[in-house]
Each structure stands twice: as C-alpha cells, then as structure tokens.
Design an enzyme around this catalytic site. Structure first.
Site, PDB file in Angstrom:
ATOM      1  N   LYS A 294      33.400  32.454  23.262  1.00  0.00           N
ATOM      2  CA  LYS A 294      34.132  33.674  22.972  1.00  0.00           C
ATOM      3  C   LYS A 294      34.297  33.804  21.458  1.00  0.00           C
ATOM      4  CE  LYS A 294      38.066  36.283  24.779  1.00  0.00           C
ATOM      5  NZ  LYS A 294      39.274  36.251  25.639  1.00  0.00           N
ATOM      6  N   GLU A 379      47.960  38.047  40.536  1.00  0.00           N
ATOM      7  CA  GLU A 379      49.256  38.721  40.604  1.00  0.00           C
ATOM      8  C   GLU A 379      49.928  38.545  41.957  1.00  0.00           C
ATOM      9  OE1 GLU A 379      46.668  40.780  37.585  1.00  0.00           O
ATOM     10  OE2 GLU A 379      46.414  40.195  39.694  1.00  0.00           O
ATOM     11  N   ARG A 407      48.817  45.428  41.883  1.00  0.00           N
ATOM     12  CA  ARG A 407      47.931  44.530  42.618  1.00  0.00           C
ATOM     13  C   ARG A 407      48.710  43.579  43.519  1.00  0.00           C
ATOM     14  NH1 ARG A 407      42.783  43.878  39.855  1.00  0.00           N
ATOM     15  NH2 ARG A 407      42.806  41.634  40.182  1.00  0.00           N
TER      16      ARG A 407
END
Length: 638
Positions: A294, A379, A407
């Site tokens: 990344k 979640e 969610r």
C-alpha cells in the site's frame, strides 16, 4: 525504488506522460509490448500522485494496485470481461486507464468524477461500490448470468485482505464454490496479514500451479481417482491438498471449492501477466493471492499508508498536506469523551469495525488497549459482540459511521434493542458527507432507527452538546444512539472532563419569536439560528428524536401558526415525521407543519455546503421554503 513527485506544481495533463497518453482505453493498452508495462506503471503512478495532490482523495490504496490494474486490463478483454472492484478506494488507476484521465482534476467535485466506481459514469465500472465485501457476490451474479445467457465472458472480482474478513465475502465464496462457477477472485493482500513473505520460489510455484501442465494433470488425476476404490482415492486426494498446504496458505479456499494460486508479487509484471493468462482460461472457481504494498512508489505513503489512505491536497515533493481547520471536529470530541469516561469507569469497552482513525479512537486505543476492540470490516459482528459484552455487565460503546450502521440493522433490532441491552452507539458521519458522495452519506439513520422499540436517539446541535448527549446516552440503561456530523460544528468549546448529562428527553427553546417555530434536530442548529433571526421565529433545539419532547411540541403548537422541523436526514420517516405523528394523535390540526430535510433521492458528491444547498437546507433554501409554506412573502425580512 520509489518515484517521488516533482517539486514544481503545474497543471497535470496526460500530455506530460508519453506512454500513458497513448493508452486512453484498455484496447490501446493491450496493443503495447509487455516490456512497456513497467515504464507505463511509473508514469501512471506519477500521474496519480500529481492529480491527487491537487484534488485530495484516496491515494495509498491506488498506488498499491498500479501494476495489478494494468495487468488486469492487459490480460482481460474489458469491458466485455467484467472487472469488479471491492470498496473502490483503489480504483483511481482503473479510472485513468479507462478513458477518464483527463477528468481527474474534477475528482470528487460537483459534476466531476466520483471517488468510487459508478455504473452511470463508465461501462468499465461494472458495479457501483463504496461499502466493502460486495465484489465476490456481485461478480458471482454476473458469472451466473453470463452462463445462463450463453456468453463466454470472464468475470474477475478484486478484493482486499481487510474486506475478505467480512461475512459477506465468505457467504459469496461458499456459494461460488458449491456452484463450481467460472469465477476468478483476486485477493489483494497489502498488509502481509495472511501470507508468508513472497519470494522467487512462491512466484515460480504460482506460475507452475496455474499452468496448463499442472491443470491438466490435476483434472486428469481427478478422473483417474474416480475409478480407484473410495478409500484409496480419498487418501491420494488428501495428499495433494496437504502438499499444497505445506507451501501455501490456501487450504481454507481449497476447502471452499476454489483452486488457490499464490501468493505472488503484485508488482512483478512477468509473474502477474503470466499467472493471469493461465488463470483466465482455467475452469471453475479460482482464487489468486496477490501481495502488494500500500502506497507503493511514494515514500510518504509507503512509510505511513494509513495517513495517506485518504488525503487532502498536498505538496507532492514533501507529502505535506494542507492544514485543516483549527477547531475540534465532532469526531475528536467523541474521542476525548471516550478517554475521559474510560478513566472513570473500567466497565467501558469501545468497539470499532475497522475505523479506528476515522472514528477518533487512536488515543483511546493506546491508553486502553485491553478495552479496545477493532473487529475488522464486520459491522454485524460488532453489534452482536457489544450485545454479548452488555449481557455480562460491561458498558460497550460502538463507534460506527451512519452509512455502515445500515449493514448491521438486523443486529441492532434483534440482538441489541429486542433484549433492551445497554449499548451506546456513537454514530459518526450522520447527514451528508461531501466529496465521498451517496455511498457514504448518513442520510437514513433517524428513519431506520426511530421505528425500533427501546431505542433512545439523540442529535446534538454543537460540540459541547455532543459530549453532553454522549454522556446522557452512556448513562441511559438501554440502547442509545447519538448521531453527529462529519467535520466541525459552530465552535462551542468542550471541557476535557466527563460532562454532566442533559435532562433525558427534553429540548430547549433558544430563541422566542412569533408565528413560526423552528424545531431543529441536530447539526443544522447554527444555520436555523440565522434563519430564525431573519424572520423573528422561535428557535427550538429539540436534541431528542426518541423520546420526543411531546410537552414542548404541545406548547409550540398552541403558540405558533407554523411549525418547521429541520434535520439533516431524509424527510421520509425522520424526526419531522415523529412530530407529524404526535401532532395528529394529539389533535393539533390548527397548526401547519413544514418538514425540511434531505430529499427522496441520492445526492451526488459535491462540497457539503453545495449538497445542503441542493437539498434546500442552507439559509436561502430554508427561507424560501418557509415563505411558501406560510404564504407570507415578507417573512424574509424581520
């Protein structure tokens, strides 16, 4: 070796990038010699750094998939072959390579490019996204559809290691393996979290296992094993899987029915292109494990990929970002409140679904590491985990964005509210969120939470009130939710100590006026104050959506001709609807009611102020609406 940006700021156009300007679309990319891919990646990375330095946006994730993005469009016949991105933070290189490079200066601005894949923006954006872990399920649907329609198109899902940890991803993997569907899943592992270090042996092994020789031997072996006695066939089959498991971390995926290949170096074009070519033509469900870095190619982002995940405009030579506002954000107010309470109450436990920095929990996680739980992009689990903690007498606080709480709706109803458990929800990014657009807007939480029994719902009008209502929610013995917006408020100071809770279920009159009363629920209080001053209206800070301060509403209905409810939530089913319902049940038919809030449509990315203006929630919009509703064109002047 890293490519640093130039120290001289200049307009960033594709004309300055000789190779990149030749490949406006993937069809042109596929005409290049493979030896040109590495210099193309260098140009694409530099163009991306320069572009995002001017507009802001998501940077580190895109830098990490430059080679992978090029290789995918190089090997696959996009857009006929479907390429499905997960979350979308990493999709900027994809946008640039699919005809949108010249529009990157408009990224995340009103009328400009979206910060996420968007079907209406390009045929290359096969599935709109912004939330995580949807790519495999969507790609599986496309693969099944292609098979039923007799289309020989390839379907590829690209999912990050963080998104792979969510339940949705495994549900889709489970179905895909059971269907034996022709589908390629690419696991982009940019944190080395589930892989061993990648080296030449791993790359060589991946090429070997994805090649035609091994594939034909594997399929032929299956055929031969089918004629062996059952026990001997099982033994030989298990031997093959265990041999692969010794050198690769793919046993789990193999058990789910996927042919696992990898891990491979996601920045090595020779390995990437060869492996993708091989896997493109393999049958059935298969998973390629790619390891990337990344922030690759930009030293500041490599050194701190978390900080450079999402950036404001910055100096590409140094990585230094533009300074933001000096006052505290609501998120910082929550973080300070959390630490203050944790020092006083050892029952407090804080939970986040992979949003430590975004939810303002960094200091808390360092000061109270044993009472801090990042459950990853999960979640649903976050709320059920909190419910379990509450069952045993702890005081869980779940920090979650409004758009992500959606969610976990079933868990909010079934696991928390139905059992009336003492769980506090700190709901960040409530209302519009500016450049992130519709995928991340917190437009619906008042509507979907208000109908749940046992829920207490609060919305502060400023930063001080945010800390006070958080305390009120925390001391309430049941499920309670405090929703607050992104960014800063009107600048009301907040003490570092644990605040005193506010009277439960009670609003306050901030200004006495005549004829019109503005009943404000939350973040638009400061704007409504200016409107009230202009038209000599009563201004009421309602604070509580549930329970509604019915006594105060009664009083206001008796003394005013028009009640105007104001909220940064959709009008349908929101706080204004709560007022309407009460007025009807109480027989207040003499008073007219105007509900101001977000419209019944999705608002595209723009600045927050532009979004409020579009919704009629700025000063002029409110004044115009009140004037029309009251039938008095003179209301705009005191």
């Amino acid at each position: 070796m890293s490519d640093q940006g130039s120290s001289e700021q200049s307009p960033n156009t594709l004309e300055d990038y000789p190779l990149l300007s030749q490949v406006g679309l993937p069809g042109e990319l596929r005409q290049l010699e493979q030896t040109k891919l590495r210099p193309l990646a260098s140009e694409l990375r530099r163009f991306l750094i320069e572009s995002i330095s001017q507009t802001g946006g998501h940077l580190a994730a895109g830098l990490g998939v430059v080679e992978l993005t090029i290789a995918l469009h190089y090997v696959f016949n996009t857009p006929y072959d479907r390429l499905v991105w997960d979350v979308g933070h990493q999709a900027y290189p994809h946008k640039i390579l699919t005809g949108r490079g010249e529009r990157m200066a408009s990224l995340r601005q009103k009328g400009g490019l979206s910060g996420f894949p968007k079907r209406s923006e390009s045929e290359y954006d096969t599935f709109g996204t912004g939330h995580s872990s949807t790519s495999i399920g969507a790609a599986l649907g496309m693969a099944v559809a292609a098979k039923q329609k007799g289309e020989n198109r390839k379907i590829v899902a690209v999912i990050g290691d963080g998104a792979m940890g969510a339940g949705m991803a495994f549900e889709a993997l489970n179905q895909a393996g059971a269907l034996d569907q022709d589908l390629l899943v690419i696991l982009n592992d940019n944190d080395m979290s589930i892989s061993k270090p990648v080296g030449g042996f791993s790359n060589h092994l991946a090429r070997l296992l994805s090649g035609k020789v091994y594939t034909s031997m594997r399929e032929g072996g299956k055929s031969a094993l089918s004629h062996l006695p059952h026990q001997l066939g099982d033994l030989v089959g298990k031997w093959e899987e265990h041999m692969k498991g010794m050198v690769m971390p793919g046993t789990l995926f193999e058990e789910m029915g996927f042919n696992y290949i990898g891990p491979i170096d996601g920045h090595d074009f020779d390995t990437l292109v060869a492996t993708l070519h091989n896997m493109r033509d393999m049958p059935g469900p298969r998973l390629l494990h790619v390891v990337t870095q990344k922030g690759r190619g930009y030293i500041p982002a490599e050194q701190d990929p978390c900080v450079y995940h999402g950036v404001t405009p910055f100096d590409p030579a140094t990585g230094k970002m533009e300074k933001g506002v000096s006052s505290k954000t609501y998120t910082q107010v929550f973080g300070d409140w959390l630490c203050a309470n944790a020092r006083e109450d050892d029952r407090l436990v804080a939970i986040t679904p992979a949003m430590c920095e975004g939810s303002g929990m960094v200091n808390y996680s360092r000061q109270f590491p044993h009472r801090y739980f990042d459950v990853g992009i999960a979640e649903q689990h976050a709320l059920t985990f909190a419910a379990g903690l509450a069952c045993e007498g702890l005081k869980p606080v779940v920090a979650i964005y409004s758009t992500f709480l959606q969610r976990a709706y079933d868990q909010l109803i079934h696991d928390v509210a139905l059992q009336n458990l003492d769980v506090t929800l700190a709901v960040d990014r409530a209302g519009q969120v500016g450049a992130d657009g519709a995928t991340h807007a917190g437009s619906f939480d008042l509507s979907y939470a208000r109908l749940i029994p046992n829920m207490a719902i609060m919305a502060p009008g400023d930063e001080l009130e945010c800390s006070q209502l958080l305390q009120t929610a925390y001391e309430y013995s049941g499920p309670a939710m405090v929703r607050y917006p992104r960014g800063t408020g009107p600048g009301v100071g907040v003490a570092a100590a644990v605040p005193v809770p506010l009277p439960f279920g009670k609003g306050e009159i901030r200004r006495e006026g005549r004829r019109v009363a503005l009943l404000v629920f939350g973040s638009l209080l400061a704007t409504a104050q200016l409107v009230a001053d202009r038209i000599d209206a009563t201004l009421v800070n309602m604070r509580f959506i549930k329970p509604l301060d019915e006594t105060l509403v009664d009083e206001l209905a008796c003394r005013h001709q028009v009640l105007v409810t104001v909220e940064e939530n959709v009008v349908k089913g929101g706080a204004g609807s709560a007022v309407n319902e009460y007025l009807a049940s109480a027989g207040h038919h003499q008073v007219r009611v105007l509900n101001l809030g977000l419209p019944d449509r999705y608002l595209d990315h723009a600045s927050h102020q532009q979004q409020l203006s579009e919704a009629g929630l700025d000063i002029n919009g409110m004044l115009a609406s009140i004037s029309r509703a009251s039938g008095d064109t003179k209301l705009q002047v005191v």
